[in-house]
Design a protein around this motif. Structure first.
Motif, PDB file in Angstrom:
ATOM      1  N   ALA A 162       3.850 -14.222 -15.756  1.00  0.00           N
ATOM      2  CA  ALA A 162       4.532 -13.456 -14.718  1.00  0.00           C
ATOM      3  C   ALA A 162       5.548 -12.489 -15.293  1.00  0.00           C
ATOM      4  O   ALA A 162       5.933 -11.519 -14.641  1.00  0.00           O
ATOM      5  N   LEU A 163       5.970 -12.733 -16.537  1.00  0.00           N
ATOM      6  CA  LEU A 163       7.008 -11.939 -17.184  1.00  0.00           C
ATOM      7  C   LEU A 163       6.877 -12.129 -18.687  1.00  0.00           C
ATOM      8  O   LEU A 163       6.413 -13.168 -19.143  1.00  0.00           O
ATOM      9  N   SER A 164       7.246 -11.132 -19.448  1.00  0.00           N
ATOM     10  CA  SER A 164       7.194 -11.267 -20.907  1.00  0.00           C
ATOM     11  C   SER A 164       8.195 -12.321 -21.360  1.00  0.00           C
ATOM     12  O   SER A 164       9.288 -12.448 -20.796  1.00  0.00           O
ATOM     13  N   GLY A 165       7.818 -13.080 -22.372  1.00  0.00           N
ATOM     14  CA  GLY A 165       8.708 -14.118 -22.879  1.00  0.00           C
ATOM     15  C   GLY A 165       8.062 -14.917 -23.989  1.00  0.00           C
ATOM     16  O   GLY A 165       7.051 -14.514 -24.569  1.00  0.00           O
ATOM     17  N   LYS A 166       8.625 -16.097 -24.269  1.00  0.00           N
ATOM     18  CA  LYS A 166       8.128 -16.980 -25.329  1.00  0.00           C
ATOM     19  C   LYS A 166       7.642 -18.279 -24.716  1.00  0.00           C
ATOM     20  O   LYS A 166       8.322 -18.884 -23.883  1.00  0.00           O
ATOM     21  N   VAL A 167       6.468 -18.709 -25.163  1.00  0.00           N
ATOM     22  CA  VAL A 167       5.920 -19.986 -24.714  1.00  0.00           C
ATOM     23  C   VAL A 167       6.721 -21.111 -25.369  1.00  0.00           C
ATOM     24  O   VAL A 167       6.748 -21.230 -26.593  1.00  0.00           O
ATOM     25  N   THR A 168       7.382 -21.917 -24.548  1.00  0.00           N
ATOM     26  CA  THR A 168       8.259 -22.966 -25.086  1.00  0.00           C
ATOM     27  C   THR A 168       7.765 -24.374 -24.779  1.00  0.00           C
ATOM     28  O   THR A 168       8.352 -25.343 -25.259  1.00  0.00           O
ATOM     29  N   TYR A 169       6.694 -24.496 -24.010  1.00  0.00           N
ATOM     30  CA  TYR A 169       6.213 -25.830 -23.663  1.00  0.00           C
ATOM     31  C   TYR A 169       4.753 -25.773 -23.265  1.00  0.00           C
ATOM     32  O   TYR A 169       4.368 -25.001 -22.386  1.00  0.00           O
ATOM     33  N   VAL A 170       3.933 -26.587 -23.920  1.00  0.00           N
ATOM     34  CA  VAL A 170       2.523 -26.738 -23.561  1.00  0.00           C
ATOM     35  C   VAL A 170       2.195 -28.220 -23.701  1.00  0.00           C
ATOM     36  O   VAL A 170       2.280 -28.780 -24.805  1.00  0.00           O
ATOM     37  N   LYS A 171       1.858 -28.842 -22.588  1.00  0.00           N
ATOM     38  CA  LYS A 171       1.621 -30.285 -22.651  1.00  0.00           C
ATOM     39  C   LYS A 171       0.785 -30.731 -21.457  1.00  0.00           C
ATOM     40  O   LYS A 171       0.806 -30.109 -20.400  1.00  0.00           O
ATOM     41  N   THR A 172       0.066 -31.840 -21.655  1.00  0.00           N
ATOM     42  CA  THR A 172      -0.657 -32.469 -20.551  1.00  0.00           C
ATOM     43  C   THR A 172       0.189 -33.609 -20.012  1.00  0.00           C
ATOM     44  O   THR A 172       0.555 -34.531 -20.750  1.00  0.00           O
ATOM     45  N   GLU A 173       0.499 -33.556 -18.725  1.00  0.00           N
ATOM     46  CA  GLU A 173       1.331 -34.576 -18.090  1.00  0.00           C
ATOM     47  C   GLU A 173       0.465 -35.428 -17.162  1.00  0.00           C
ATOM     48  O   GLU A 173      -0.526 -34.949 -16.619  1.00  0.00           O
ATOM     49  N   PRO A 174       0.855 -36.703 -16.966  1.00  0.00           N
ATOM     50  CA  PRO A 174       0.017 -37.632 -16.199  1.00  0.00           C
ATOM     51  C   PRO A 174      -0.320 -37.167 -14.786  1.00  0.00           C
ATOM     52  O   PRO A 174      -1.460 -37.306 -14.344  1.00  0.00           O
ATOM     53  N   THR A 175       0.661 -36.649 -14.062  1.00  0.00           N
ATOM     54  CA  THR A 175       0.422 -36.273 -12.665  1.00  0.00           C
ATOM     55  C   THR A 175       0.259 -34.770 -12.468  1.00  0.00           C
ATOM     56  O   THR A 175      -0.476 -34.331 -11.593  1.00  0.00           O
ATOM     57  N   ASN A 176       0.948 -33.965 -13.277  1.00  0.00           N
ATOM     58  CA  ASN A 176       0.933 -32.512 -13.080  1.00  0.00           C
ATOM     59  C   ASN A 176      -0.186 -31.812 -13.830  1.00  0.00           C
ATOM     60  O   ASN A 176      -0.348 -30.601 -13.714  1.00  0.00           O
ATOM     61  N   GLY A 177      -0.949 -32.533 -14.621  1.00  0.00           N
ATOM     62  CA  GLY A 177      -2.021 -31.913 -15.385  1.00  0.00           C
ATOM     63  C   GLY A 177      -1.485 -31.124 -16.560  1.00  0.00           C
ATOM     64  O   GLY A 177      -0.409 -31.400 -17.088  1.00  0.00           O
ATOM     65  N   ASN A 178      -2.238 -30.107 -16.982  1.00  0.00           N
ATOM     66  CA  ASN A 178      -1.784 -29.247 -18.080  1.00  0.00           C
ATOM     67  C   ASN A 178      -0.651 -28.345 -17.596  1.00  0.00           C
ATOM     68  O   ASN A 178      -0.741 -27.746 -16.523  1.00  0.00           O
ATOM     69  N   VAL A 179       0.402 -28.259 -18.402  1.00  0.00           N
ATOM     70  CA  VAL A 179       1.592 -27.498 -18.020  1.00  0.00           C
ATOM     71  C   VAL A 179       1.947 -26.506 -19.121  1.00  0.00           C
ATOM     72  O   VAL A 179       1.921 -26.834 -20.307  1.00  0.00           O
ATOM     73  N   ILE A 180       2.275 -25.280 -18.709  1.00  0.00           N
ATOM     74  CA  ILE A 180       2.768 -24.241 -19.624  1.00  0.00           C
ATOM     75  C   ILE A 180       4.106 -23.766 -19.097  1.00  0.00           C
ATOM     76  O   ILE A 180       4.268 -23.541 -17.892  1.00  0.00           O
ATOM     77  N   GLU A 181       5.067 -23.608 -19.992  1.00  0.00           N
ATOM     78  CA  GLU A 181       6.354 -23.032 -19.615  1.00  0.00           C
ATOM     79  C   GLU A 181       6.659 -21.856 -20.534  1.00  0.00           C
ATOM     80  O   GLU A 181       6.481 -21.947 -21.746  1.00  0.00           O
ATOM     81  N   ILE A 182       7.115 -20.766 -19.929  1.00  0.00           N
ATOM     82  CA  ILE A 182       7.498 -19.568 -20.672  1.00  0.00           C
ATOM     83  C   ILE A 182       8.969 -19.285 -20.376  1.00  0.00           C
ATOM     84  O   ILE A 182       9.380 -19.220 -19.213  1.00  0.00           O
ATOM     85  N   THR A 183       9.740 -19.131 -21.440  1.00  0.00           N
ATOM     86  CA  THR A 183      11.171 -18.859 -21.303  1.00  0.00           C
ATOM     87  C   THR A 183      11.431 -17.367 -21.449  1.00  0.00           C
ATOM     88  O   THR A 183      10.895 -16.717 -22.355  1.00  0.00           O
ATOM     89  N   GLU A 202       2.709 -23.235 -28.095  1.00  0.00           N
ATOM     90  CA  GLU A 202       4.167 -23.182 -28.168  1.00  0.00           C
ATOM     91  C   GLU A 202       4.597 -22.259 -29.310  1.00  0.00           C
ATOM     92  O   GLU A 202       4.049 -22.319 -30.401  1.00  0.00           O
ATOM     93  N   GLY A 203       5.562 -21.402 -29.016  1.00  0.00           N
ATOM     94  CA  GLY A 203       6.045 -20.447 -30.005  1.00  0.00           C
ATOM     95  C   GLY A 203       5.441 -19.066 -29.878  1.00  0.00           C
ATOM     96  O   GLY A 203       5.937 -18.112 -30.490  1.00  0.00           O
ATOM     97  N   ASP A 204       4.384 -18.935 -29.080  1.00  0.00           N
ATOM     98  CA  ASP A 204       3.748 -17.619 -28.901  1.00  0.00           C
ATOM     99  C   ASP A 204       4.642 -16.702 -28.067  1.00  0.00           C
ATOM    100  O   ASP A 204       5.264 -17.134 -27.092  1.00  0.00           O
ATOM    101  N   ASP A 205       4.691 -15.439 -28.451  1.00  0.00           N
ATOM    102  CA  ASP A 205       5.319 -14.405 -27.628  1.00  0.00           C
ATOM    103  C   ASP A 205       4.230 -13.767 -26.774  1.00  0.00           C
ATOM    104  O   ASP A 205       3.197 -13.336 -27.295  1.00  0.00           O
ATOM    105  N   VAL A 206       4.466 -13.715 -25.477  1.00  0.00           N
ATOM    106  CA  VAL A 206       3.464 -13.152 -24.571  1.00  0.00           C
ATOM    107  C   VAL A 206       4.076 -12.004 -23.784  1.00  0.00           C
ATOM    108  O   VAL A 206       5.277 -11.992 -23.500  1.00  0.00           O
ATOM    109  N   THR A 207       3.240 -11.076 -23.436  1.00  0.00           N
ATOM    110  CA  THR A 207       3.683  -9.953 -22.608  1.00  0.00           C
ATOM    111  C   THR A 207       3.234 -10.189 -21.171  1.00  0.00           C
ATOM    112  O   THR A 207       2.300 -10.967 -20.901  1.00  0.00           O
ATOM    113  N   GLN A 208       3.906  -9.541 -20.267  1.00  0.00           N
ATOM    114  CA  GLN A 208       3.588  -9.688 -18.851  1.00  0.00           C
ATOM    115  C   GLN A 208       2.130  -9.323 -18.596  1.00  0.00           C
ATOM    116  O   GLN A 208       1.631  -8.320 -19.084  1.00  0.00           O
TER     117      GLN A 208
END
Length: 247
Positions: A162-183, A202-208
């Motif tokens: 949704a916005l340019s930033g850095k990927v700070t979290y990629v994980k599979t969670e028991p109830t929420n499934g696969n999760v990605i967070e961009i800071t 995690e650690g990737d820089d992504v553009t919008q």
């Protein structure tokens, strides 16, 4: 004539009285303690001394326990839609969290082609809108802290940054499934749950607009089928994603 050889009775030597020094000393000591505690000022003095010692120990402990807090990834299950009741609607803060000159966008290619299956729980919304934004978990109804998108045809679709930033979290969670967070700048974090075919690490820089995954499924919202659960958090607090979209 008296019998001179008659023996006279032997006199018993006088016994020296025995003195129980230990018993007398103990009795005297016990009596002394009783007399001491009988005085009115003794008990309060002991209490105040004990309190002073406790306060001093607490002060020393607190002084040595003040460690510098560490910063890092917060437990995602504590701030997801199941575990938090802190909500924010539209307000002045919404403008401040947009990073730089880049305006945030919806994390999909065409918002018109999708439908919102579960909206964000906004405390300022009407009773009907708030009721529609509750998630039932067992016998409990919990505010929904994101927006869930589905394709009316039931197909998957691309999930975009949704916005340019850095990927700070990629994980599979028991109830929420696969999760990605961009800071992003200014403390804004965008969260993408229930995704599949993850294309970032995690650690990737992504553009919008970068494709980071595809919509998938999770256990918590299995009734929705294939969908995207999208959240926006400002300094850890969930805010309504709609409040960040420029109309």
């Amino acid at each position: 004539m008296n019998d001179q050889n008659q023996s006279k009775p032997k006199q018993r030597p006088e016994e020296t009285p025995k003195t129980n020094l230990g018993g007398a000393s103990a009795a005297k000591s016990s009596s002394g303690w009783k007399n001491l505690f009988a005085k009115r000022w003794v008990s309060p003095a002991i209490f105040m001394a004990a309190a002073a010692i406790i306060v001093t120990l607490m002060w020393i402990y607190q002084g040595t326990d003040q460690t510098t807090p560490t910063t890092g990834k917060a437990d995602s299950t504590e701030v997801s839609q199941e575990g938090t009741t802190e909500t924010q609607g539209k307000g002045d803060e919404a403008v401040e969290v947009i990073a730089g000159n880049e305006a945030i966008k919806w994390p999909v290619a065409s918002i018109e082609a999708l439908q919102v299956e579960l909206p964000f729980y906004d405390e300022k919304a009407t009773d009907e809108e708030r009721e529609a934004a509750l998630v039932q978990i067992g016998d409990t109804f919990t505010p929904h802290m994101g927006v869930d998108f589905v394709d009316p045809s039931g197909k998957t679709f691309d999930v975009l940054a949704a916005l340019s930033g850095k990927v700070t979290y990629v994980k599979t969670e028991p109830t929420n499934g696969n999760v990605i967070e961009i800071t992003h700048e200014g403390g804004l974090v965008t969260v993408y749950q229930s995704v599949t075919e993850i294309a970032v690490e995690e650690g990737d820089d992504v553009t919008q607009g970068t494709v980071i995954a595809k919509a998938g499924r999770n256990d918590l919202e299995r009734d929705l089928g294939i969908h995207l659960h999208y959240e926006t958090r400002n300094n850890g607090k969930p805010i309504n994603p709609s409040s960040l979209i420029a109309e």
